[in-house]
Write a protein that holds these residues in place. Structure first.
Motif, short mmCIF file in Angstrom:
data_model
loop_
_atom_site.label_atom_id
_atom_site.label_comp_id
_atom_site.label_asym_id
_atom_site.label_seq_id
_atom_site.Cartn_x
_atom_site.Cartn_y
_atom_site.Cartn_z
N LEU A 186 0.83 -1.20 0.00
CA LEU A 186 0.00 0.00 0.00
C LEU A 186 0.87 1.25 0.00
O LEU A 186 0.58 2.22 -0.71
N ALA A 187 1.95 1.24 0.75
CA ALA A 187 2.86 2.39 0.80
C ALA A 187 3.52 2.61 -0.57
O ALA A 187 3.65 3.74 -1.04
N GLU A 188 3.92 1.50 -1.23
CA GLU A 188 4.50 1.61 -2.57
C GLU A 188 3.49 2.18 -3.56
O GLU A 188 3.82 3.05 -4.38
N ALA A 189 2.27 1.70 -3.49
CA ALA A 189 1.22 2.18 -4.41
C ALA A 189 0.94 3.66 -4.16
O ALA A 189 0.78 4.43 -5.12
N ASN A 190 0.90 4.07 -2.91
CA ASN A 190 0.68 5.49 -2.60
C ASN A 190 1.83 6.35 -3.10
O ASN A 190 1.62 7.45 -3.62
N ALA A 191 3.06 5.87 -2.95
CA ALA A 191 4.23 6.62 -3.42
C ALA A 191 4.19 6.75 -4.94
O ALA A 191 4.48 7.83 -5.50
#
Length: 135
Positions: A111-116
């Motif tokens: 999720l953090a990668e997708a948000n970034a």
């Protein structure tokens, strides 16, 4: 002799009916008992008065001489106001296991990668819009 107040099963297959009995704790579940003090019919609605029928005087007598109720019978006694049941506390029951924690960490990382990536794409789109506006 240790005495317990417990359920003794009766009824047909898939149609349970229980007697609330006072029995020697070493006797089998459906074996001999000392006294029958009530009944429990789980097939009836929860608000039905005949779902749990207890002889409260005999139940109080047996509790006074040291009979120990099982957890389910203790619930019935608490509902009838015969004996208050202590609330159980197991705070570690709701804690997820190791594998669940690992899966949650993996999901959080994805999720953090997708948000970034989405944020970087938004920055690029805004930069292009600014370039077009100034040109």
């Amino acid at each position: 002799m240790s005495v317990s107040i417990r359920l003794s099963r009766g009824g047909a297959k898939k149609r349970p009916y229980y007697r609330i009995v006072v029995a020697n704790s070493r006797s089998p579940r459906d074996g001999s008992f000392i006294e029958k003090i009530g009944t429990y019919n789980p097939l009836l609605a929860k608000d039905d008065a005949k779902r749990v029928v207890l002889d409260t005087e005999r139940a109080k007598h047996w509790l006074s001489v040291g009979a120990q109720p099982t957890d389910r019978v203790a619930r019935f006694f608490d509902a009838a106001g015969i004996k208050e049941r202590a609330a159980r506390s197991n705070p570690s029951k709701g804690v997820p296991g190791e594998k669940a924690k690992e899966r949650a960490e993996e999901r959080a990382a994805k999720l953090a990668e997708a948000n970034a990536a989405a944020e970087a794409e938004t920055v690029e789109v805004v930069a292009e819009a600014i370039e077009e506006a100034t040109a």
